[in-house]
Structure formats: structure tokens, C-alpha cells
Design a protein around this motif. Structure first.
Motif, PDB file in Angstrom:
ATOM      1  N   GLU A  42       0.813  -1.219   0.000  1.00 12.22           N
ATOM      2  CA  GLU A  42       0.000   0.000   0.000  1.00 12.22           C
ATOM      3  C   GLU A  42       0.846   1.269   0.000  1.00 12.22           C
ATOM      4  OE1 GLU A  42      -3.091   0.131   2.951  1.00 12.22           O
ATOM      5  OE2 GLU A  42      -3.610  -1.966   2.604  1.00 12.22           O
ATOM      6  N   THR A  43       1.951   1.260   0.747  1.00 10.01           N
ATOM      7  CA  THR A  43       2.803   2.448   0.817  1.00 10.01           C
ATOM      8  C   THR A  43       3.363   2.799  -0.558  1.00 10.01           C
ATOM      9  OG1 THR A  43       3.421   1.914   3.083  1.00 10.01           O
ATOM     10  CG2 THR A  43       4.852   3.446   1.907  1.00 10.01           C
ATOM     11  N   GLY A  44       3.878   1.813  -1.255  1.00  9.97           N
ATOM     12  CA  GLY A  44       4.436   2.039  -2.579  1.00  9.97           C
ATOM     13  C   GLY A  44       3.389   2.456  -3.586  1.00  9.97           C
ATOM     14  N   THR A  45       2.245   1.807  -3.532  1.00  8.20           N
ATOM     15  CA  THR A  45       1.156   2.153  -4.455  1.00  8.20           C
ATOM     16  C   THR A  45       0.709   3.589  -4.231  1.00  8.20           C
ATOM     17  OG1 THR A  45       0.439  -0.146  -4.584  1.00  8.20           O
ATOM     18  CG2 THR A  45      -1.183   1.533  -5.191  1.00  8.20           C
ATOM     19  N   ALA A  46       0.554   3.988  -2.970  1.00  6.98           N
ATOM     20  CA  ALA A  46       0.145   5.359  -2.656  1.00  6.98           C
ATOM     21  C   ALA A  46       1.198   6.363  -3.118  1.00  6.98           C
ATOM     22  CB  ALA A  46      -0.112   5.497  -1.159  1.00  6.98           C
ATOM     23  N   LEU A  47       2.461   6.028  -2.949  1.00  8.50           N
ATOM     24  CA  LEU A  47       3.561   6.893  -3.373  1.00  8.50           C
ATOM     25  C   LEU A  47       3.539   7.096  -4.892  1.00  8.50           C
ATOM     26  CD1 LEU A  47       6.139   8.338  -2.261  1.00  8.50           C
ATOM     27  CD2 LEU A  47       7.367   6.243  -2.839  1.00  8.50           C
ATOM     28  N   VAL A  48       3.353   6.011  -5.628  1.00 11.30           N
ATOM     29  CA  VAL A  48       3.328   6.077  -7.090  1.00 11.30           C
ATOM     30  C   VAL A  48       2.084   6.835  -7.568  1.00 11.30           C
ATOM     31  CG1 VAL A  48       3.148   4.687  -9.191  1.00 11.30           C
ATOM     32  CG2 VAL A  48       4.817   4.085  -7.424  1.00 11.30           C
ATOM     33  N   GLU A  49       0.954   6.621  -6.932  1.00  9.22           N
ATOM     34  CA  GLU A  49      -0.273   7.350  -7.300  1.00  9.22           C
ATOM     35  C   GLU A  49      -0.094   8.849  -7.050  1.00  9.22           C
ATOM     36  OE1 GLU A  49      -3.039   6.420  -8.786  1.00  9.22           O
ATOM     37  OE2 GLU A  49      -2.717   4.253  -8.791  1.00  9.22           O
ATOM     38  N   ALA A  50       0.531   9.205  -5.918  1.00 10.69           N
ATOM     39  CA  ALA A  50       0.787  10.621  -5.625  1.00 10.69           C
ATOM     40  C   ALA A  50       1.733  11.216  -6.657  1.00 10.69           C
ATOM     41  CB  ALA A  50       1.355  10.768  -4.216  1.00 10.69           C
ATOM     42  N   THR A  51       2.722  10.455  -7.063  1.00 13.70           N
ATOM     43  CA  THR A  51       3.671  10.913  -8.082  1.00 13.70           C
ATOM     44  C   THR A  51       2.958  11.148  -9.405  1.00 13.70           C
ATOM     45  OG1 THR A  51       5.482   9.727  -7.006  1.00 13.70           O
ATOM     46  CG2 THR A  51       5.796  10.313  -9.321  1.00 13.70           C
ATOM     47  N   HIS A  52       2.007  10.296  -9.727  1.00 15.04           N
ATOM     48  CA  HIS A  52       1.243  10.420 -10.975  1.00 15.04           C
ATOM     49  C   HIS A  52       0.437  11.729 -11.003  1.00 15.04           C
ATOM     50  CE1 HIS A  52      -0.390   8.887 -14.673  1.00 15.04           C
ATOM     51  NE2 HIS A  52      -1.584   8.634 -14.192  1.00 15.04           N
ATOM     52  N   GLN A  53       0.127  12.275  -9.839  1.00 22.65           N
ATOM     53  CA  GLN A  53      -0.599  13.548  -9.766  1.00 22.65           C
ATOM     54  C   GLN A  53       0.342  14.747  -9.893  1.00 22.65           C
ATOM     55  OE1 GLN A  53      -3.969  13.508  -9.833  1.00 22.65           O
ATOM     56  NE2 GLN A  53      -3.589  11.306  -9.975  1.00 22.65           N
ATOM     57  N   VAL A  54       1.641  14.546  -9.653  1.00 25.52           N
ATOM     58  CA  VAL A  54       2.632  15.621  -9.657  1.00 25.52           C
ATOM     59  C   VAL A  54       3.385  15.712 -10.981  1.00 25.52           C
ATOM     60  CG1 VAL A  54       4.820  16.348  -8.588  1.00 25.52           C
ATOM     61  CG2 VAL A  54       2.935  15.544  -7.159  1.00 25.52           C
ATOM     62  N   CYS A  55       3.679  14.574 -11.611  1.00 25.74           N
ATOM     63  CA  CYS A  55       4.512  14.518 -12.811  1.00 25.74           C
ATOM     64  C   CYS A  55       3.892  15.309 -13.972  1.00 25.74           C
ATOM     65  CB  CYS A  55       4.705  13.055 -13.216  1.00 25.74           C
ATOM     66  SG  CYS A  55       5.600  12.854 -14.772  1.00 25.74           S
ATOM     67  N   PRO A  56       4.648  16.231 -14.578  1.00 27.12           N
ATOM     68  CA  PRO A  56       4.123  16.995 -15.709  1.00 27.12           C
ATOM     69  C   PRO A  56       3.696  16.133 -16.899  1.00 27.12           C
ATOM     70  CG  PRO A  56       6.126  18.017 -14.891  1.00 27.12           C
ATOM     71  CD  PRO A  56       5.977  16.699 -14.172  1.00 27.12           C
ATOM     72  N   TYR A  57       4.422  15.049 -17.174  1.00 26.70           N
ATOM     73  CA  TYR A  57       4.019  14.169 -18.276  1.00 26.70           C
ATOM     74  C   TYR A  57       2.684  13.501 -17.945  1.00 26.70           C
ATOM     75  CZ  TYR A  57       8.292  14.226 -21.165  1.00 26.70           C
ATOM     76  OH  TYR A  57       9.324  14.573 -22.002  1.00 26.70           O
ATOM     77  N   SER A  58       2.519  13.057 -16.707  1.00 23.78           N
ATOM     78  CA  SER A  58       1.253  12.439 -16.301  1.00 23.78           C
ATOM     79  C   SER A  58       0.115  13.442 -16.421  1.00 23.78           C
ATOM     80  CB  SER A  58       1.344  11.913 -14.867  1.00 23.78           C
ATOM     81  OG  SER A  58       2.240  10.832 -14.788  1.00 23.78           O
ATOM     82  N   ASN A  59       0.375  14.679 -15.994  1.00 20.26           N
ATOM     83  CA  ASN A  59      -0.661  15.702 -16.084  1.00 20.26           C
ATOM     84  C   ASN A  59      -0.999  16.026 -17.537  1.00 20.26           C
ATOM     85  OD1 ASN A  59      -1.009  15.938 -13.303  1.00 20.26           O
ATOM     86  ND2 ASN A  59       0.630  17.435 -13.123  1.00 20.26           N
ATOM     87  N   ALA A  60      -0.005  15.995 -18.415  1.00 17.09           N
ATOM     88  CA  ALA A  60      -0.241  16.294 -19.826  1.00 17.09           C
ATOM     89  C   ALA A  60      -0.999  15.176 -20.531  1.00 17.09           C
ATOM     90  CB  ALA A  60       1.091  16.542 -20.536  1.00 17.09           C
ATOM     91  N   THR A  61      -0.770  13.943 -20.106  1.00 20.67           N
ATOM     92  CA  THR A  61      -1.386  12.810 -20.802  1.00 20.67           C
ATOM     93  C   THR A  61      -2.715  12.375 -20.186  1.00 20.67           C
ATOM     94  OG1 THR A  61      -0.141  11.218 -19.449  1.00 20.67           O
ATOM     95  CG2 THR A  61       0.848  11.886 -21.557  1.00 20.67           C
ATOM     96  N   ARG A  62      -2.982  12.786 -18.945  1.00 22.36           N
ATOM     97  CA  ARG A  62      -4.194  12.339 -18.245  1.00 22.36           C
ATOM     98  C   ARG A  62      -5.449  12.646 -19.061  1.00 22.36           C
ATOM     99  NH1 ARG A  62      -3.059  14.364 -13.823  1.00 22.36           N
ATOM    100  NH2 ARG A  62      -2.116  12.487 -12.977  1.00 22.36           N
ATOM    101  N   GLY A  63      -6.231  11.612 -19.283  1.00 20.63           N
ATOM    102  CA  GLY A  63      -7.464  11.767 -20.048  1.00 20.63           C
ATOM    103  C   GLY A  63      -7.252  11.693 -21.550  1.00 20.63           C
ATOM    104  N   ASN A  64      -5.996  11.671 -21.984  1.00 20.57           N
ATOM    105  CA  ASN A  64      -5.693  11.628 -23.413  1.00 20.57           C
ATOM    106  C   ASN A  64      -5.199  10.260 -23.867  1.00 20.57           C
ATOM    107  OD1 ASN A  64      -6.151  14.462 -23.912  1.00 20.57           O
ATOM    108  ND2 ASN A  64      -4.273  14.820 -22.784  1.00 20.57           N
ATOM    109  N   ILE A  65      -4.390   9.623 -23.037  1.00 17.54           N
ATOM    110  CA  ILE A  65      -3.875   8.297 -23.363  1.00 17.54           C
ATOM    111  C   ILE A  65      -3.913   7.437 -22.101  1.00 17.54           C
ATOM    112  CG2 ILE A  65      -2.366   9.159 -25.205  1.00 17.54           C
ATOM    113  CD1 ILE A  65       0.010   8.725 -23.371  1.00 17.54           C
ATOM    114  N   PRO A  66      -4.109   6.138 -22.274  1.00 18.72           N
ATOM    115  CA  PRO A  66      -4.091   5.253 -21.107  1.00 18.72           C
ATOM    116  C   PRO A  66      -2.679   5.129 -20.540  1.00 18.72           C
ATOM    117  CG  PRO A  66      -4.918   4.097 -23.071  1.00 18.72           C
ATOM    118  CD  PRO A  66      -4.441   5.442 -23.504  1.00 18.72           C
TER     119      PRO A  66
END
Length: 136
Positions: free
Chosen positions: A106-130
Motif C-alpha cells: 500500500e505504501t508504494g502504491t500510494a507513493l506512485v499514485e501521488a507521483t502520478h498527480q505531480v509529474c508533468p508528463y502524467s498531467n499532460a497525458t491524463r485523459g488523453n492516453i491510457p
């Protein structure tokens, strides 16, 4: 909005060159063998994968510092797939985040999910590509 940095690069197609404005990046572009090319150069998907992996790893370091978690031994591998999409093409991304053993679960999963909210590439691709996140 204040700009922190602007990267500039010019390319002339999948078979040619890509060059950054400061000339630090200067790569030959060729289609991969899987798409009928020679595979002797790099391709846009490899460049995107390298950028996404580096950006996500950097964001992971930031989130780790904020959460007081040591992720200095972590690494990120990005798999970027080119897929048919309608009349054109799309991308599908898998991010494999290798964390120290003590951060699995759970700790690692939560860390990676939080990172996915911070990363500029994740923010740019969210909703556009899986984008699939895998903790390893």
C-alpha cells in the motif's frame, strides 16, 4: 503562469533528425524495424519513453522528500506503444516503478499514485492516453 523552462527542438519526420535549439540533443530518426524501418536511429516513441521515465522518476524523488520516504534507489521504466486509433494512431503507456522492497504494498502504491498527480508528463497525458502504473 510563470514559465520555469522551455525546451525547443526541431524534427523533419520519422526518417531524419531531431535537434534541440542548444544542439545538446541531435539524434538520427528512423522508423523501428517493426514498422519497416532500419531501426538504426531512435524514434519518437523512444524519445517520449525516455522523457516520461526521467520526469516520473524526478517527480517520485520530490514526492518521496515531501513524504519523508527514501526513494533514492527507485527507477522508472516507461513502455510507450504506438497503436492504431481510428484513422490515425495513438499511444499507450505503462510505467514500471521499481521501488525498494520495504516500499512495496500500500505504501508504494500510494507513493506512485501521488507521483502520478505531480509529474508533468502524467498531467499532460491524463485523459488523453491510457497510462498503467505498475509497482515492482
Amino acid at each position: 503562469m510563470s514559465t520555469l523552462y522551455t525546451a525547443i527542438a526541431t524534427a523533419n519526420g520519422r526518417e531524419g533528425r531531431a535537434v534541440s535549439s542548444d544542439k545538446r540533443l541531435d539524434v538520427a530518426l528512423t522508423p523501428p524495424k517493426e514498422m519497416g524501418g532500419s531501426g538504426e536511429g531512435t524514434n519518437p516513441e523512444q524519445l517520449f519513453a525516455a522523457g516520461y521515465a526521467a520526469c516520473f522518476a524526478s517527480a517520485l524523488q520530490l514526492v518521496g522528500r515531501r513524504q519523508k520516504v527514501d526513494v533514492s534507489d527507485a527507477s522508472v521504466t516507461a513502455e510507450v506503444s504506438l497503436v492504431p486509433q481510428g484513422e490515425g494512431f495513438g499511444l499507450v503507456v505503462t510505467l514500471r516503478v521499481e521501488l525498494p522492497d520495504e516500499l512495496h504494498g500500500e505504501t508504494g502504491t500510494a507513493l506512485v499514485e501521488a507521483t502520478h498527480q505531480v509529474c508533468p508528463y502524467s498531467n499532460a497525458t491524463r485523459g488523453n492516453i491510457p497510462v498503467e502504473l505498475i509497482v515492482e
